[in-house]
Write a protein that holds these residues in place. Structure first.
Motif, PDB file in Angstrom:
ATOM      1  N   ALA A   7      38.441  49.479  29.819  1.00  0.00           N
ATOM      2  CA  ALA A   7      38.067  48.274  29.741  1.00  0.00           C
ATOM      3  C   ALA A   7      37.760  47.531  31.131  1.00  0.00           C
ATOM      4  O   ALA A   7      38.728  47.561  31.958  1.00  0.00           O
ATOM      5  CB  ALA A   7      38.624  47.113  28.720  1.00  0.00           C
ATOM      6  N   LEU A   8      36.648  46.931  31.317  1.00  0.00           N
ATOM      7  CA  LEU A   8      36.390  45.982  32.498  1.00  0.00           C
ATOM      8  C   LEU A   8      36.424  44.488  31.942  1.00  0.00           C
ATOM      9  O   LEU A   8      35.723  44.192  31.122  1.00  0.00           O
ATOM     10  CB  LEU A   8      35.324  46.383  32.877  1.00  0.00           C
ATOM     11  N   VAL A   9      37.471  43.810  32.420  1.00  0.00           N
ATOM     12  CA  VAL A   9      37.758  42.441  32.053  1.00  0.00           C
ATOM     13  C   VAL A   9      37.575  41.654  33.177  1.00  0.00           C
ATOM     14  O   VAL A   9      37.830  41.851  34.205  1.00  0.00           O
ATOM     15  CB  VAL A   9      38.883  42.182  31.287  1.00  0.00           C
ATOM     16  N   VAL A  10      36.633  40.537  32.970  1.00  0.00           N
ATOM     17  CA  VAL A  10      36.504  39.510  33.972  1.00  0.00           C
ATOM     18  C   VAL A  10      36.655  38.028  33.552  1.00  0.00           C
ATOM     19  O   VAL A  10      37.020  38.010  32.234  1.00  0.00           O
ATOM     20  CB  VAL A  10      35.161  39.466  34.681  1.00  0.00           C
ATOM     21  N   GLY A  11      36.921  37.171  34.114  1.00  0.00           N
ATOM     22  CA  GLY A  11      37.015  35.671  34.171  1.00  0.00           C
ATOM     23  C   GLY A  11      38.533  34.828  33.471  1.00  0.00           C
ATOM     24  O   GLY A  11      39.398  35.914  33.577  1.00  0.00           O
ATOM     25  N   VAL A  12      38.223  33.786  33.247  1.00  0.00           N
ATOM     26  CA  VAL A  12      39.306  32.982  32.872  1.00  0.00           C
ATOM     27  C   VAL A  12      39.211  32.376  31.830  1.00  0.00           C
ATOM     28  O   VAL A  12      38.416  31.384  31.627  1.00  0.00           O
ATOM     29  CB  VAL A  12      39.763  31.887  34.050  1.00  0.00           C
ATOM     30  N   PRO A  13      39.766  32.728  30.589  1.00  0.00           N
ATOM     31  CA  PRO A  13      40.686  33.978  30.453  1.00  0.00           C
ATOM     32  C   PRO A  13      39.879  35.093  30.531  1.00  0.00           C
ATOM     33  O   PRO A  13      38.688  35.256  30.154  1.00  0.00           O
ATOM     34  CB  PRO A  13      41.468  33.822  29.123  1.00  0.00           C
ATOM     35  N   ALA A  14      40.439  36.074  30.935  1.00  0.00           N
ATOM     36  CA  ALA A  14      39.771  37.597  30.725  1.00  0.00           C
ATOM     37  C   ALA A  14      39.125  38.070  29.543  1.00  0.00           C
ATOM     38  O   ALA A  14      39.869  37.774  28.536  1.00  0.00           O
ATOM     39  CB  ALA A  14      40.602  38.654  31.666  1.00  0.00           C
ATOM     40  N   ARG A  15      38.160  38.695  29.719  1.00  0.00           N
ATOM     41  CA  ARG A  15      37.263  39.054  28.649  1.00  0.00           C
ATOM     42  C   ARG A  15      36.605  40.399  28.804  1.00  0.00           C
ATOM     43  O   ARG A  15      36.178  40.510  30.014  1.00  0.00           O
ATOM     44  CB  ARG A  15      36.315  38.057  27.990  1.00  0.00           C
ATOM     45  N   ARG A  16      36.382  41.164  27.866  1.00  0.00           N
ATOM     46  CA  ARG A  16      35.891  42.603  28.240  1.00  0.00           C
ATOM     47  C   ARG A  16      34.235  42.467  28.334  1.00  0.00           C
ATOM     48  O   ARG A  16      33.581  41.720  27.342  1.00  0.00           O
ATOM     49  CB  ARG A  16      36.014  43.604  27.352  1.00  0.00           C
ATOM     50  N   VAL A  17      33.843  42.811  29.584  1.00  0.00           N
ATOM     51  CA  VAL A  17      32.330  42.841  29.496  1.00  0.00           C
ATOM     52  C   VAL A  17      31.564  44.048  29.777  1.00  0.00           C
ATOM     53  O   VAL A  17      30.566  44.420  30.164  1.00  0.00           O
ATOM     54  CB  VAL A  17      31.816  42.187  31.001  1.00  0.00           C
ATOM     55  N   GLY A  18      32.518  45.324  29.748  1.00  0.00           N
ATOM     56  CA  GLY A  18      31.923  46.523  29.918  1.00  0.00           C
ATOM     57  C   GLY A  18      33.264  47.332  29.814  1.00  0.00           C
ATOM     58  O   GLY A  18      34.332  47.276  29.426  1.00  0.00           O
ATOM     59  N   TRP A  19      32.786  48.971  30.138  1.00  0.00           N
ATOM     60  CA  TRP A  19      33.831  49.797  30.150  1.00  0.00           C
ATOM     61  C   TRP A  19      33.712  50.805  31.564  1.00  0.00           C
ATOM     62  O   TRP A  19      32.784  50.612  32.269  1.00  0.00           O
ATOM     63  CB  TRP A  19      33.535  51.078  29.154  1.00  0.00           C
ATOM     64  N   VAL A  20      34.758  51.235  32.052  1.00  0.00           N
ATOM     65  CA  VAL A  20      34.828  51.956  33.299  1.00  0.00           C
ATOM     66  C   VAL A  20      35.341  53.215  33.187  1.00  0.00           C
ATOM     67  O   VAL A  20      36.201  53.450  32.056  1.00  0.00           O
ATOM     68  CB  VAL A  20      35.524  51.177  34.477  1.00  0.00           C
ATOM     69  N   GLY A  21      35.162  54.290  33.693  1.00  0.00           N
ATOM     70  CA  GLY A  21      35.550  55.538  33.780  1.00  0.00           C
ATOM     71  C   GLY A  21      36.930  55.592  34.816  1.00  0.00           C
ATOM     72  O   GLY A  21      37.247  54.856  35.549  1.00  0.00           O
ATOM     73  N   ARG A  22      37.282  57.073  34.681  1.00  0.00           N
ATOM     74  CA  ARG A  22      38.619  57.351  35.760  1.00  0.00           C
ATOM     75  C   ARG A  22      37.856  57.137  37.045  1.00  0.00           C
ATOM     76  O   ARG A  22      38.988  56.659  37.888  1.00  0.00           O
ATOM     77  CB  ARG A  22      38.973  58.729  35.280  1.00  0.00           C
ATOM     78  N   ALA A  23      36.954  57.223  37.264  1.00  0.00           N
ATOM     79  CA  ALA A  23      36.575  57.118  38.854  1.00  0.00           C
ATOM     80  C   ALA A  23      36.409  55.739  39.258  1.00  0.00           C
ATOM     81  O   ALA A  23      36.197  55.238  40.356  1.00  0.00           O
ATOM     82  CB  ALA A  23      35.174  57.803  39.299  1.00  0.00           C
ATOM     83  N   GLY A  24      36.400  54.592  38.234  1.00  0.00           N
ATOM     84  CA  GLY A  24      36.190  53.396  38.531  1.00  0.00           C
ATOM     85  C   GLY A  24      34.790  52.546  38.467  1.00  0.00           C
ATOM     86  O   GLY A  24      34.769  51.426  38.455  1.00  0.00           O
ATOM     87  N   ALA A  25      33.828  53.546  38.194  1.00  0.00           N
ATOM     88  CA  ALA A  25      32.481  53.225  38.245  1.00  0.00           C
ATOM     89  C   ALA A  25      32.223  52.539  36.647  1.00  0.00           C
ATOM     90  O   ALA A  25      32.871  53.050  35.759  1.00  0.00           O
ATOM     91  CB  ALA A  25      31.542  54.272  38.404  1.00  0.00           C
TER      92      ALA A  25
END
Length: 205
Positions: A149-167
């Motif tokens: 999961a890609l999480v951002v913000g306060v409090p953190a929430r999921r906005v997308g997914w990332v792979g092993r490479a970080g992209a």
């Protein structure tokens, strides 16, 4: 091969460091901490008593990892990240008496394999950061983060997914997700715990 400790770092004699691990200036590693091989502990970083850290983990400058945190292999902890350990922080008890170490129960943050914590993010224990997940800079994590999961913000929430490479992964017409760097495929599926959480699993191709 052995570890390297800079002269101004403080490493308790009971701490254990794996081969190839480097501890930079003014870092502090407390008693009974365990660090695996190939780790980097940046300037001014703190590793609490009994913390467990796997292989090839990077703690950037001034990261604070309080006990009883667990960091699995390949974790990245950005500059000034904080992993807390107290759900009800107080300096004194209700009578105004200074609290000591035995007056509260420490709870930890568990960071799973390959996960990354962006600069100045805060993980409020007890939480688990999933495998290969990414916490954005400045985010405040107050609940568990799923794998990838890609999480951002306060409090953190999921906005997308990332792979092993970080992209960040991109959606495909067939409903799967793809890493633009490696071409690896992922499948979104409901969690097994009967919650509304969605998880991502790697797809065999």
């Amino acid at each position: 091969m052995t570890h390297r400790i800079l002269p101004t770092a403080q490493v308790d004699p009971s701490a254990r460091l794996g081969d190839g691990t480097t501890v930079w200036d003014l870092a502090q590693i407390r008693e009974n901490a365990r660090l695996g091989t190939g780790c980097i502990v940046g300037r001014g970083a703190y590793v609490g008593s009994g913390v467990r850290i796997g292989d090839n983990v990077k703690l950037q400058n001034h990261a604070l990892v309080y006990e009883p945190a667990v960091l699995e292999d390949g974790v990245f902890v950005g500059p000034a990240v904080v992993l807390t350990n107290d759900r009800e922080p107080r300096s004194v008890d209700p009578d105004g008496k200074l609290k000591r170490g035995d007056d509260w129960e420490a709870v930890g943050v568990h960071v799973a394999e390959g996960a990354s914590l962006g600069a100045r993010s805060v993980c409020v224990a007890p939480v688990r950061i999933g495998r290969w997940a990414m916490v954005a800079a400045g985010a405040v994590v107050t609940r568990d983060v799923p794998d990838f999961a890609l999480v951002v913000g306060v409090p953190a929430r999921r906005v997308g997914w990332v792979g092993r490479a970080g992209a960040r992964l991109t959606g495909r017409p067939d409903g799967t997700w793809e890493c633009p760097r490696t071409g690896a495929r992922y499948v979104e599926t409901p969690a097994r715990d009967d919650s509304d959480t969605t998880v991502l699993i790697e797809k065999e191709v």
